[in-house]
Structures are given as C-alpha cells and as structure tokens.
Scaffold this active site. Structure first.
Site, PDB file in Angstrom:
ATOM      1  N   HIS C  48       2.727   4.492   4.528  1.00  0.00           N
ATOM      2  CA  HIS C  48       1.541   3.642   4.488  1.00  0.00           C
ATOM      3  C   HIS C  48       0.818   3.602   5.828  1.00  0.00           C
ATOM      4  O   HIS C  48      -0.400   3.646   5.873  1.00  0.00           O
ATOM      5  CB  HIS C  48       1.986   2.235   4.077  1.00  0.00           C
ATOM      6  N   HIS C  94      -4.324  -1.685  -3.235  1.00  0.00           N
ATOM      7  CA  HIS C  94      -3.310  -2.736  -3.208  1.00  0.00           C
ATOM      8  C   HIS C  94      -2.551  -2.679  -4.521  1.00  0.00           C
ATOM      9  O   HIS C  94      -2.473  -3.652  -5.265  1.00  0.00           O
ATOM     10  CB  HIS C  94      -3.940  -4.111  -2.957  1.00  0.00           C
TER      11      HIS C  94
END
Lengths: 86, 247, 739
Positions: C48, C94
């Site tokens: 990430h 998300h």
C-alpha cells in the site's frame, strides 16, 4: 457519580427507524415483535456532585440540551460508580 | 441593505447564502462568527444550512447556545428579520424561535433533489413578491427535515397563516408522493406568530441562478429586500412589526 | 518501558515482511530493529505504501505536459486551469475497509481523499466515486450498497463538499471484494499549492486534528493482504470517521495556508504518524525527530508502537516556520482543534521517535524509500483467456422481441437509473454544480470565471477481464469522450488500479496489460496521468476481482454556458450518430443480461477515429452548434437513445430509423466505440454534416426528437412513461429498499 440518561421519542411522534427495525425483526421471524421505538442512551460522569443536587443538575441538562421536549421524553438514574473511569 | 450570515462550526451553506445575497442580489452581506455576539448592525440575519456541530446529538441542538444566538434572540424579539434555511430552520426550532421540530426523514435516508413548493401565504415579508398558490421549484437536501408539531400547534399555525410553504406535486397538489420527508401536513416552511422569523427546509439560496439550477428562490430574497427597504424608508430602520397579518 | 517482544525474522514475517526484506532492514540499520522500528518498516514497505509490485510499471505512464503543475508523487496531482488557478485532484481506493464495515469504510475513504486534496492548499469543490458490488441478488449486496452509499453521503454531506457523479456496477466478480474508489477535485491558486517536503532545520513539527486512538492499526498492511473467511475478525481495526472534525480541519488548514507560517503539510493516512513523518523528511532530504509522549491521545495506556501506527482519522502533520507556533495554535484554537508541537526538523537524515525519554525509533530516512523493495513479479497470460474470448455470433439466436430486450436492459442493475443512490448525496453545496449526477460527466463552474470543469470516472471491467489492454484503452477513451460530450477538453487523469493478488502471474499480467493500455491511450489523446493509487490483493479465497483500472478525468470548458448534457432539448431536432457501428457484441451488457454470458473480445477501438470524434464534438459544442450530446456505451445505441429521452427535461421522445446493415441485436445493443449521439437544430444539420465530412468523422442523421414514444425502426415503439417506470425504480426494487 454516573448519570445514565435515556432519551426516547414521545408517543405520537413518528419513529421511522423503529418502524424499519420492527419490520426487519418480523422478516427475521420474530413474529412476537410489536412496536419498536429507538432512542438514545447517554452517560454523563459527574465530578463532585451527589444526591438530590446531582439529580437536579442532570434534569436541567436534559431539559436544556440533551432532549428536545417537542419530540422527546427523557428519564435518568444516577449511580455511584466510585468515580473510576471505565 | 446589510445582511449577516451566521457561521457555526459545521455551517456549509453559509457561502451559498453570502453568494446569493452579495453576488446575485447585490446586497451587503457579511459572515457573523458564532463566538462573537456582535451583530454589527445588520438589518437581517440568515441562519444558513449545513451540519452545525456535526448534527451530533440532534440537528441544531448545540448551535443555539452560541454567543451569537443570544444576540439573534434579542434581535428577533425586537422585530428583526431572521431567516433559517435547512439547518438554520432546525436551529431556530431548537432555540424556540419557531414552533415545532424537524425529525428524521420517513425514508431514513438523506435526500437531495428539486421539489415543488406551494406558497400558502403571500402576505409575509418572505413571500410578498409571490402569489398565494404559486409554485416554486427549489432544492431540498437533508436527512432530518420531517416537520413535526403537536396537533394544537399545527391548528394554530394554519389558523394564523404561519404555514409558509407546502411540498406539492407539479400540479400543485400536496400529495403523499410529493412529500419528500413525511412532514406533517406537508409543511416545508413556517414563521413565528409575529411574522419576522422564518424557517424552511428547502434552500432558496441554491435557486438564484439559471446556470446552477433555477431562479425561483430569488423571489423570496427579493421579498425580504423590499420589506427591509420599506421598513428603512418608513422608520429609519426601526424594526417594528410589519408583517404576519393573520389570514 | 513495557515489555518488548523479541524481534526476529519470525516477527517480521508476522508483519507481512519476507525474510529477504528482514535482511535488508538489518543491513540498513546495522542491527536488528526494535519492535517499533519493525512496525515502521512493515508499514512503509507494505504494498500500500511502497508500491513495491507496481512501481516499476507505473514509470511507463506519461505524466508531463505544459499545463501539469504537479504530477504523481505528491498527495494529489495539479493542473493549470487558467486565471492563476489549478485543479487539484486524485482518486483513491478504500476497498477492504468498506467490505468489512461498509458505512465507516466508505466514509473514511471520502475523508482520506478530501485530506489529500486540501493538504495541497486546494478548496475541495466536488467528490465523485466509483463503486463496484457483487451480483445484485447476492445476499450481502443490498446491505453493502446501503452502507457504502450512506457512508459516502454521511461524510461528504456533513463536510460540505458536493458529490456530483460517479458510477455503480454490479458483477459477481466482486461478491467477496467490493470496490470503493473515491475521488476529490479541488481548486487552488498556483502560488498557494503546498507540498509535503519538510524544510528548515529546527522548524517545529506540529500535530493537528483529532487525538490518536487505537484505530486501524496496520490498515496499510491489511490493504496489502488477501482476505480469508475470518476477515470479519479484523473489524476492530476499522477506523471511524468524524466528518465534523474534518470540516473544521479543512477550514483551519485553508486558513493557515493563507498565512505565511506553513512550510509543509501531510495527511496522516495509511500508517499514520509513521508514514507522514518519514515521507515529509524523505521528500525534503532531511530528518525529523518526534516525541511520542506529546502526541494527543484519546485512549489511556497506548504504546509507542500503537501511536506510531494508528490510523485514527482527521489528523495532519505539518511543519511551520520556527517562532510561528503561536500563530498556528491561534488558528486551530479558533476552530476548536488540537495543535501540538511534537518534534522538529533535523539535518541528520534520521527519523527518530522518543517515548518515555528513550529513543524507540532511529531509522535513516532515505534508505526506507530508496531501498524499499521493488519487485518485477512474474506475469503470465491467464490460461482461460483464449476460451473466454471465443464468441460465435452465429450460435446466438437473434432476439425475437427487441423491445423486450431494451426493457430488460433498462431495468438491469447496471443500466437502470442510479437516482436512489445519488439523491442521498448533497450535489449542490457551494454552488458549483452546473450538471450533477446521472450524466456522462459532471460540470462545475469556476466562480468568478467563464470557465468550467468537467469530471468523470469510468471503467468497464468486463472489457478488462476479456482483454485488459483494450479494456484500459477504452476506459481512458470513454472518460475522455464523456468530457468531450460535455464540451470539455481533458487536462489530466488520476487512475485507481484495482487488481487481485500481484504474486499471481495472471494478475500481474492483467496489471501490466492495463498499464500499457492506459499509456497508449494517454499518449494518443495527449492526456497526462497526474496522480493515482494501486489497490492489489482484491482476492478472497483465491479468487481475484476482474481487473478494474478506474479512470478519473478532469477537463476544461472555456465557456461553461456552452456545456452540454445528454437530454434531448427540443422537438424537431435532428438526431445524429457519430462514428462507426460494427457487428460486435463481445463483453456487452446485452450479452451478459440477455444471454447470461461474459465472453468474446471487447469492442474494436481505433484511437485515430476516437480522437477525431472527440475533437469534432468539442469544437461543435464550443461553437454552440449542438443541443445535446451523449456517449454511446453499455447497451448500445438503443439504450443511449432511451437515456437521451429519459434525461430530457421535457421528457421528449424520438423517432429513429437505423439502416439494417447487420444483426438487429448488434445494431441496437452493440457497444462499438467512438460513437456519440447528438441532437441539433434542423437548420444546423447540413453545416454540421459538411464539417464532419471535412474532419473525417462518420456522421449520420438517424431520426428526430419528438413524440411521447421511443420508436426505433420496426423493432421498438414504446411509450416513454413505460420506459421511465422500468428504468427509474429498478434499483430500489432490486435492493428491496423499504419505502
């Protein structure tokens, strides 16, 4: 002292959230469910107040801010929790 | 005329109200910060939309304790014009300046769309440029806009002409389908008994320019501007009660 | 200091690091890391934060143009829009948090992307989102949809930023991994664009916003791991959003940026305080030291490790001019927010964190980013690809009743009206919205200027599954076409690349193909990539999502009063179809909805023709020759015509004739690319036709606006009211929303 305050919609005020939850409970097979009303539960920690005086103060908090008496009722209890933070 | 637009933490449509008043209606319009009780000599007060204090606890519940609201209370008591839109309406109800309360939409969801309003009383400072029965297309955007008051209050409101607008369909009928939030008697806006404090869930400040969705809201601001100008011409800006004649 | 777990290669593996990466850490530090340091490395080297599997490929994307003010690598990208202003924008995923807790996951997704944009000094003016859910009849889908939509609205509405558009798709490929991609567009003055590079040794490092709690610890690592059945247990790590605080933070930060005390600012997003400190120091080529005891804390008994890695929302880290601390404090006091000096900028190139008087972290900053792992993972074409691409039209029966097929398509979850979704979003606040949700692109005016911005998010992941290269090319082209039909020329894009587990060669192949597709389309249409985000590991129990490179694109309209919408405007206008129709149905909505098949190859695309069509529409729009324009996409010409009627302010119908040059289903519902439906005044049509001929753009008058019906040849004749009833309420019916 800990004040446990319950704020609920007044009788006669539509509670769409309660209605939706009642329907959902019926759908889940809880046939015995009648009316559902959804309110708020509020905890207020009181420093250094006790007894009648504390209760009077909590009543004032409810009337002034925590409940809107056009649409809501409230009730509360005060308990001695030894002043500890949970 | 000079307008003040209140700014609370969480006010969102304050900029839109300022824009509608200053850029579109060419009025002097200033923001009034909630911590400052000084109304700085404004002729009218706008309580804007948004989510004051995050709408936490109840919409409008906390804003009414701001220092500026104590001044607004006195201003209104002296006959000054106060207009609350959306969250501003909620605040004015919570502050007891308007009767009733706004509760959760019957659909349980936030709703943003253009709706039709029918003008129910054209003899008020807010609607004097409209005709009774006229339809206005103005957007709503709220999650808690269902107007509630007890039966006797509703009766009084109707009897005294304090109901300003109802939600109607394109044909002007107040049908259940045209009621976007379940408001009792399809009420979209009311005024106080003295006729100087106004509250409405729809956003006239979002309907003042054709390019961003219509101009029907202009009539309401124009009404207030004419009222203020008339008052100024009549009595050097005194805030005497001039409207709210009962029907 | 509390008991410190022994730190070994085992601990590193539990943190999602490999043995190799552990060795690297030990060599960088010259010793084994402390537990806190290991936490820092595991966060910074997570997929990430480090983009370790994608970095090498992302480099091939075109990122520059004269008007690009800020390309990838900052919190968001920025392009010049004239008048001394810049459009600042980014899209971000998300996904995992939204699947675990849809309301909060989606809400905090919106919060995060808003912070990315306003940390740059931009006032956010619009949000969009791209949502993908599982099959609409999957038992979890309705709750996920309701939660995500409520979360996006709950956050965006409260912060006071209009949500003006987006896309919602349903596909069984997302049953276990939904996608929530959130986009924010802001406007900044050129000279007030802020970056996240620390400078000025001795300058204070200030923490602002909410207090730190134990929220979302290791969210960054979570976003870098596959789901398994037990992921429900990860629920306690989900962050809770506080949009009210975000609104205060937004106003306070923008006010601070108007003063001259700010040096640098960075959102505390994934990996919280750790990544914001390391990144600010790294970009500035300096060091940062912080005292963790000074970090405002919400819970008692937090450890250094927890404070370093908490992902509590609505927090920012900033560097101010030394001596200006009181000014910073005054602004945050005004907005009732915390502002605590927690450290300072140093010249030692180290990230140091003290805790209870001891140094818990001492890491050289440059190696954390410079020596971050970089993988060129093996890629291999999926074994079933050839089989999936096979489609013989001859074996498909032509529909007996095309009208029924049209109705079925208009009532299908992917093509029906998304009104139920977008009415839950405030699309008006701050008064920029000229064209709101439900159109090809949203159009926003720029106050005080004649100009406007058009914004869209697009991806057809079915095409990407069948051919990720062509699918990605089409995603870029469709986004750009959606801007063109609004009258805008594209300035830049932000990509949100949602894929499965990159350690699987077929997923890596899809990723590489998609990057190549984006690159080629961007080069051809001259559109730079200015920001973006990669979301890997969208896998559950070994099953990957369809490759989904979502493209968010921003364009400029010189005269916003000339912008176009899709709805027909006036009876009697000529309806014109631009572009070429081919007999193709591969990957189409028709094939999926009517025949239940996802196969074939995506539509053919000719980038030269695409460019000509878009340029033609833009020029004609700018000259005021057009009344409406609509991109022909999923569902083909028939669905596009229905949409033009249904979006018509006066609900105008149309009478259309199509040359029966091919199978009726391909003619009506085929998704050939580079096609646009226009409506023009009858007087204007000959002029437009000549211009199209000159520009090499196929243009054909196919019908006329008017009549309360939609009539297409002998195939379809249906009252608009009937179509409206099917199209408008289909989503609510399918989701079983209680009225």
């Amino acid at each position: 002292m800990l004040a446990k305050i319950y704020v609920t919609p007044k009788r006669g005020v539509l509670d769409p959230q309660g209605k939706a939850v009642a329907q959902a409970l019926h759908a889940l097979g809880f046939a015995e469910v009648g009316d559902v009303r959804i309110g708020k539960y509020i905890e207020v920690r009181l420093e250094g107040a006790a007894g009648e005086e504390a209760a009077g103060r909590v009543r004032e908090m409810c009337e002034k801010l925590l409940a809107n008496q056009v649409i809501e009722d409230f009730r509360f209890e005060t308990v001695d929790d030894g002043g500890k933070r949970s | 005329m000079k307008w003040g637009v209140l700014v609370f933490p969480g006010s969102n449509d304050d900029q839109d109200a300022l824009w509608a008043l200053s850029s579109v209606h060419r009025q002097e319009a200033i923001p009034l910060w909630h911590k400052d009780p000084d109304l700085r000599g404004v002729d009218a007060v706008v309580v804007p939309g948004g989510f004051s204090y995050g709408d936490y606890l109840r919409c409008g519940a906390m804003a009414r304790f701001s220092p500026v609201m104590q001044s607004v209370r006195a201003f209104a008591a002296a006959g000054g014009i106060v207009l609350g839109m959306c969250n501003g309406f909620q605040i004015l109800c919570e502050a007891g300046l308007l009767p009733g309360a706004l509760v959760r939409n019957r659909s349980l969801t936030f709703v943003c769309k253009r709706v039709w309003l029918r003008v129910e009383n054209d003899r008020t400072a807010l609607t004097r440029c409209c005709r009774e029965g006229e339809r206005l297309q103005i957007p709503i955007k709220h999650g808690e806009g269902c107007y509630f008051a007890d039966e006797s209050t509703l009766r009084d409101l109707e009897a005294r002409g304090q109901v300003l607008f109802r939600y109607v369909d394109a044909a002007g009928e107040a049908t259940p389908e045209a009621n976007p939030n379940g408001a009792l008697r399809s009420i979209a806006g009311v005024m106080n008994a003295s006729g100087n404090v106004f509250g409405m869930m729809p956003h006239p400040e979002h309907a003042v320019e054709a390019i961003v969705g219509g101009e029907d809201g202009r009539k309401l601001f124009q009404s207030l501007i004419e009222e203020l100008e008339e008052r100024a011409a009549r009595g050097g800006g005194s805030r005497r009660r001039t409207t709210g004649r009962a029907t | 200091m509390s008991e410190r777990p022994p730190v070994t290669v085992r601990t590193a593996e539990e943190h999602g690091l490999t043995a190799e990466e552990w060795e690297k850490i030990v060599s960088i530090l010259g010793r084994p890391p402390t537990f806190e340091e290991l936490g820092v490395f595991s966060a910074m080297w997570s997929e990430h934060c480090s983009y370790k599997s994608s970095r090498a490929h992302l480099k091939s994307l075109p990122t520059s143009a004269l008007h690009v003010i800020q390309g990838p690598g900052e919190n968001a990208g920025a392009v010049d829009i004239g008048d001394g202003l810049a459009a600042v924008f980014k899209i971000e995923s998300h996904n995992h948090p939204s699947f675990i807790e849809p309301y909060q996951g989606a809400a905090t997704g919106v919060g995060g992307i808003l912070r990315d944009v306003f940390t740059m000094g931009a006032r956010p003016i619009a949000n969009l989102n791209s949502l993908r859910f599982g099959a609409i009849d999957h038992p979890r889908t309705p709750q996920l949809v309701k939660g995500v939509v409520a979360g996006i609205g709950g956050y965006g509405n409260c912060v006071g930023v209009a949500t003006v558009g987006g896309e919602v798709y349903f596909d069984a490929g997302y049953d276990q991994n939904i996608l929530v991609n959130a986009f924010t567009l802001g406007i900044a003055r050129h000279e007030r664009i802020f970056r996240a590079a620390a400078s000025g040794v001795g300058n204070p490092v200030i923490y602002v916003g909410s207090r730190t709690g134990r929220d979302g610890i290791h969210g960054a690592s979570m976003a870098s791991a596959e789901f398994a059945e037990d992921s429900e247990e990860k629920r306690p790590t989900v962050q809770v959003g506080d949009p009210f605080t975000e609104k205060l933070l937004l106003e306070a930060c923008l006010e601070l940026m108007e003063s001259d005390c700010l040096v640098a600012i960075q959102d505390m997003g994934a990996a919280g305080l750790t990544s914001s400190s390391v990144e600010m120091a790294g970009r500035g080529g300096l060091g940062i030291e912080i005292d963790l005891d000074r970090v405002p804390q919400r819970e008692e008994g937090m450890s250094a490790y927890e404070i370093l890695l908490s992902e509590s929302q609505e927090r920012m880290l900033l560097v101010a001019q030394a001596g200006r601390e009181p000014d910073v404090k005054r602004i945050f006091d005004k907005w009732d927010l915390q502002a605590a000096v927690i450290g300072r900028v140093t010249d030692d190139g180290l990230f140091r964190a003290r805790w209870h008087g001891e140094e818990a972290v001492r890491i050289p900053v440059q190696p954390v980013s410079m020596q971050a792992p970089l993988y060129r993972r093996p890629a291999e074409e999926p074994k079933n690809l050839n089989e999936m691409q096979e489609l013989s039209l001859a074996s498909l029966p032509e529909p007996r009743d095309c009208e029924e097929a049209l109705k079925k398509l208009l009532g299908s979850p992917n093509l029906c009206s998304k009104r139920w979704v977008y009415e839950q979003y405030d699309s008006l606040v701050r008064g920029h919205t000229v064209i709101g949700p439900g159109s090809d692109a949203a159009v926003l005016r720029i106050k005080g200027s004649a100009r406007g911005l058009a914004v869209t998010v697009d991806c057809n992941s079915r095409y990407c599954l069948l051919d990720p290269y062509v699918g990605a090319v089409i995603a870029v082209c469709e986004a750009s076409r959606n801007l063109a039909v609004s009258g805008a020329r594209p300035l830049g894009l932000s990509d949100c690349l949602n894929f499965g587990n990159p350690e699987k060669p077929p997923v890596m192949w899809q990723f590489q193909q998609a990057i190549a597709g984006i690159r080629d389309a961007c080069l051809s249409l001259a559109i730079p990539v200015v920001s973006g985000n990669v979301s890997f590991y969208n896998d559950t129990d070994g099953r990957s999502i369809p490759p989904t490179p979502t493209i968010a694109m921003v364009g400029l309209i010189d005269d916003v009063s000339r912008c176009l919408a899709q709805g027909f405007r006036r009876a009697g206008d000529v309806i014109v179809l631009l572009g070429r129709s081919r007999e193709e149905l591969g990957g189409s909505e028709f094939l999926a909805t009517i025949h239940g098949q996802v196969r074939g190859t995506p539509p053919w695309i000719d980038l030269g023709l695409e460019k000509r069509v878009q340029g033609f529409v833009r020029a004609a729009a700018a000259d005021g020759w057009l009344r409406s324009a609509h991109d022909v996409s999923e569902g083909g010409v028939a669905v596009a015509l229905a949409e033009c009627c249904l979006a018509s302010p006066d609900r105008l119908g149309a009478r259309v004739d199509l040359e029966p040059s091919m199978r009726s289903d391909a003619l009506l519902f085929g998704e050939s690319q580079s096609r646009v439906l226009l409506s023009v005044d009858r007087q204007q049509w000959p002029r437009l036709r000549d211009r199209a001929q000159r520009d090499g753009v196929p243009a054909e008058a196919i019908g006329e606006v008017g009549s309360p019906h939609l009539e297409i040849g002998d195939w379809i004749d249906v009252p608009l009211d009937e179509l409206a009833a099917i199209w408008d309420g289909a989503l609510e019916r399918a989701l079983r929303v209680v009225a």
